[in-house]
Design an enzyme around this catalytic site. Structure first.
Site, PDB file in Angstrom:
ATOM      1  N   GLU A 269       6.949  -8.255  -6.667  1.00  7.55           N
ATOM      2  CA  GLU A 269       6.742  -9.370  -5.724  1.00  7.55           C
ATOM      3  C   GLU A 269       7.032 -10.711  -6.404  1.00  7.55           C
ATOM      4  O   GLU A 269       6.186 -11.611  -6.428  1.00  7.55           O
ATOM      5  CB  GLU A 269       5.297  -9.371  -5.194  1.00  7.55           C
ATOM      6  CG  GLU A 269       4.827  -8.065  -4.592  1.00  7.55           C
ATOM      7  CD  GLU A 269       5.294  -7.856  -3.157  1.00  7.55           C
ATOM      8  OE1 GLU A 269       5.989  -8.742  -2.599  1.00  7.55           O
ATOM      9  OE2 GLU A 269       4.985  -6.787  -2.592  1.00  7.55           O
TER      10      GLU A 269
ATOM     11  N   GLY B 102       0.798  -1.226   0.000  1.00  4.96           N
ATOM     12  CA  GLY B 102       0.000   0.000   0.000  1.00  4.96           C
ATOM     13  C   GLY B 102       0.828   1.271   0.000  1.00  4.96           C
ATOM     14  O   GLY B 102       0.278   2.363   0.002  1.00  4.96           O
TER      15      GLY B 102
ATOM     16  N   GLY C 242       2.767   2.316  -2.431  1.00  7.93           N
ATOM     17  CA  GLY C 242       2.876   2.920  -3.763  1.00  7.93           C
ATOM     18  C   GLY C 242       3.901   2.252  -4.658  1.00  7.93           C
ATOM     19  O   GLY C 242       4.188   2.743  -5.745  1.00  7.93           O
ATOM     20  N   LYS C 243       4.449   1.116  -4.193  1.00 11.61           N
ATOM     21  CA  LYS C 243       5.458   0.401  -5.005  1.00 11.61           C
ATOM     22  C   LYS C 243       4.883  -0.001  -6.360  1.00 11.61           C
ATOM     23  O   LYS C 243       5.481   0.241  -7.397  1.00 11.61           O
ATOM     24  CB  LYS C 243       5.888  -0.917  -4.311  1.00 11.61           C
ATOM     25  CG  LYS C 243       6.624  -0.798  -3.026  1.00 11.61           C
ATOM     26  CD  LYS C 243       7.187  -2.137  -2.602  1.00 11.61           C
ATOM     27  CE  LYS C 243       6.177  -3.251  -2.444  1.00 11.61           C
ATOM     28  NZ  LYS C 243       5.389  -3.259  -1.254  1.00 11.61           N
TER      29      LYS C 243
END
Lengths: 294, 418
Positions: free
Chosen positions: A157, A36, A38-39
């Site tokens: 990720e 959450g 902003g990545k």
């Protein structure tokens, strides 16, 4: 060189990123922040899925949207949620993506076979992906990102769903790949990037908090990181007084790994701070550390 | 290569294949629903074989001679001596004679055939008389009264029927009306083929075209592969391949469904010898006012125009679906929104007052166009009787939707993809 220049991103009135400035050269960059922060928004702008509300992103001096397919031709991207065609085999799906990447079928077949071997999916290359585990799908995703031998490899990720052995293998692979390309790896798992990233970028409060190598960032807590054992009855008071990074029960007491800014007590043991210590400390509420270059 | 992949996605989808088969079965049922006329209709095929389809003086003489010969045969087999009938219809309506008991099966069948021949005989002989009595002005007033046109619109109807009158005069001059065809009032084959079968085809194709187009355009979003697909070198230009795949797949589906339906139709109903018959033939007429095509086109030419109009209209629907799919990333919602737009397109004219010429303007949409395919390219009907209605509608909407699709594809290039 990939340059993020004064980039801000808003969704309606909601601001996600403000005045982001980052330069990427060849090497591994770990984009580290909690979920959450902003990545993914930043990454989606880097891969042209989203467009900055303000500012620009340049590749070798030219705006990436202007470069259009020339930019995407050197781009490899693994999204956080990697979608796939359930009834396709990895080979079929990669052949489709190879076609989208402008790779000729014959060349693509050779490259796919090479990549599936690299991600240890050679034997499953003809099987339908609906039967695959999350880790296997993620490995297909990694393979597709590398299909066009990209100059910029962006992985959002990438280790989600991978077992420890696969993670280790993946880290090794990335280190090899990063010699002649930009690798940007977004994660909230510190161990994914700690050992391999040339630089860590942390995002907090819509801005870049730190951008430096692991050692320098870890050193931000140099002389402030301790371990000590506390009676259970005093644990609550201890937590209120110091920033606890990790806790565990040991020898009938509570063992704390914590940050303290004042004079250390004699029973405290000074320890070497790690990147994870800084990460956990930096994202604890109301905490700001100064010192690392931004 | 990309195009091949996109086409495979469409044709590997069971719902498209199942729907195609389902629609084909429905069409076969519709086609077979008139099959009981088949034997009777074969009488015309024999007549055309014998005399050709053109009703001229020479043909009428030969027809009359043969007909009278057959009437003589009829009177010979009449079981009551002394009774003479001029026509088979008189014999068949004479309830005093139990024909079923007195005549053999073969004789009864022949008598029935002769009765059908009689209809063609009488109509062929009275064609000129019928056309002398067609009052185009009366038809215009009838239309005005039926629909309640007033003021300017009533004037438009009158003006339009004046042009239809000119065309009717042309038909008489060209003798387009003097050509044998299946008797319209009895078999209504024009409505059957172009309205019952044709309209079913059109709406089935709308379902298929919208589904195929929305499916392929939104495929990456529904499979959640858009993040990978649209960041490749091809990027958002992929949508062009998707549109090309939709065009090919839709053309293929149209070819299959229209092709198989028409092949089945013409295998059941024998049109041999009738392909060149002008569509404005009086025999084709199903009411007092005959079908008046704006141009002298044969049945086969009209059928070709009809198929072409279906194809172009479906392509318009395809483009509209692409535009919707750019903004709505779920193919079922796209289908639903399309259905609403179609419904609104059909409903819109009903709210326009009948005294405003706007009532005619709002007919120029593909949604209205598909409602009455049996009067395409004809001066029949009350709202769509303009000579270039079909070309105008398709042309104008091609331009409008062309602008929309260009805008949408440009928008998509800069659309945020989450």
């Amino acid at each position: 060189m990939l340059v993020v220049n004064n980039v801000s991103k808003q969704f309606g009135n909601f601001s996600v990123l403000e005045d982001i400035n980052i330069e990427f050269n060849n090497g591994v960059y770990g984009l580290l922040a909690p979920n959450g922060a902003g990545k993914t928004t930043l990454i989606k702008m880097l891969v042209t899925l989203l467009f900055p509300t303000k500012g620009e992103i340049l590749y070798n001096g030219t705006e990436i949207t202007g470069l259009d397919e020339k930019y995407r031709d050197v781009l490899g991207y693994l999204p956080q949620e990697f979608g796939y065609y359930k009834n396709y085999s990895p080979e079929q799906y990669l052949l489709y993506l190879a076609a989208l990447k402008g790779i000729h079928k014959k060349q693509a077949k050779e490259r796919i076979s090479e990549l599936l071997r690299l991600v240890n999916l050679e034997e499953a290359s003809q099987k339908k992906m609906k039967k695959f585990s999350g880790g296997m799908i993620q490995r297909v995703g990694i393979a597709q990102a590398m299909l066009n031998d990209p100059k910029i490899l962006i992985l959002d990720e990438p280790t989600a769903g991978l077992d420890p052995k696969e993670r280790a293998r993946f880290r090794k692979l990335l280190t090899e790949l990063a010699r002649n390309r930009i690798v940007i790896l977004s994660t909230h798992i510190v161990s994914d990037v700690e050992s391999i990233a040339n630089e860590i970028i942390m995002i907090k409060d819509k801005a870049v908090l730190y951008k430096d190598n692991t050692e320098n960032i870890s050193n931000l807590l140099e002389g402030k990181m301790y371990e000590t054992e506390v009676d259970f009855s005093e644990a609550t008071t201890f937590r209120e007084r110091y920033t606890s990074i990790a806790e565990k029960r040991e020898n009938g007491k509570m063992k704390f790994r914590f940050v303290a800014n004042g004079e250390p007590h004699t029973e405290w043991k000074s320890v070497t701070p790690t990147l994870e210590d800084v990460f956990l400390y930096a994202y604890a509420d109301g905490i700001t550390l100064n010192g690392a270059s931004v | 290569m990309i195009l091949k992949h996109e086409l495979l996605k469409i044709f590997k989808t069971p719902v498209i294949i199942v729907l195609l088969l389902f629609f084909m079965i429905i069409n076969l049922f519709i086609i077979m629903s008139n099959a009981y006329y088949k034997e009777e209709m074969a009488v015309l095929t024999d007549l055309v074989d014998q005399y050709g389809h053109q009703v001229d003086e020479e043909m009428l003489h030969r027809f009359e001679d043969d007909y009278k010969e057959k009437v003589t045969w009829m009177n010979q087999i009449v079981p009551v001596s002394g009774k003479v009938y001029d026509h088979p219809s008189e014999l068949l309506s004479d309830k005093s004679i139990p024909l079923n008991q007195e005549l053999s099966g073969h004789q009864l069948r022949e008598l029935q055939k002769l009765y059908v021949v009689e209809q063609y005989y009488h109509t062929s002989k009275s064609l000129d008389e019928i056309y002398q009595h067609i009052q185009v002005d009366d038809q215009a007033e009838k239309v005005i009264n039926t629909y309640g046109f007033q003021g300017g619109t009533a004037e438009t109807v009158r003006n339009q029927y004046e042009k239809i009158g000119d065309r009717l005069a042309g038909i008489v001059e060209n003798k387009e009306h003097r050509n044998l065809f299946f008797m319209g009032p009895i078999y209504e084959m024009h409505s059957f083929l172009f309205k019952d079968v044709g309209r079913a085809l059109i709406f089935e194709l709308v379902v298929l075209v919208v589904l195929i187009t929305a499916f392929v355009t939104n495929y990456e979003f529904e499979q959640k592969t858009h993040l990978s697909a649209y960041t490749t070198k091809t990027g958002r230009k992929l949508v062009r391949n998707k549109v090309a795949a939709a065009v090919i797949a839709n053309m293929f589906v149209m070819a299959i469904l229209i092709g198989l339906t028409l092949i089945s139709y013409f295998l059941v109903y024998d049109y041999s010898g009738l392909w060149d018959v002008p569509i404005s033939s009086y025999f084709n007429a199903e009411s007092d006012f005959p079908y008046i095509a704006w141009w002298n086109v044969s049945f086969i030419e009209y059928l070709s125009l009809f198929v072409a109009c279906i194809v172009f209209t479906q392509l318009l629907f395809m483009v509209l679906t692409v535009v919707l799919s750019i903004f709505i990333k779920n193919s079922y919602i796209v289908f639903f929104v399309f259905a609403i737009i179609l419904g609104m397109g059909i409903w819109l004219p009903s709210i326009i007052p009948l005294d405003e010429n706007m009532i005619f303007v709002v007919q120029f949409t593909p949604f209205i166009l598909i409602l009455n395919p049996h009067i395409w390219f004809m001066g029949n009907g009350a709202f769509t009787f303009f000579s270039y209605y079909e070309f105008g509608t398709v042309g104008v909407w091609a331009v409008i939707l062309g602008i929309f699709i260009s805008f949408s594809i440009s928008f998509f290039k800069r659309q945020s993809l989450q």
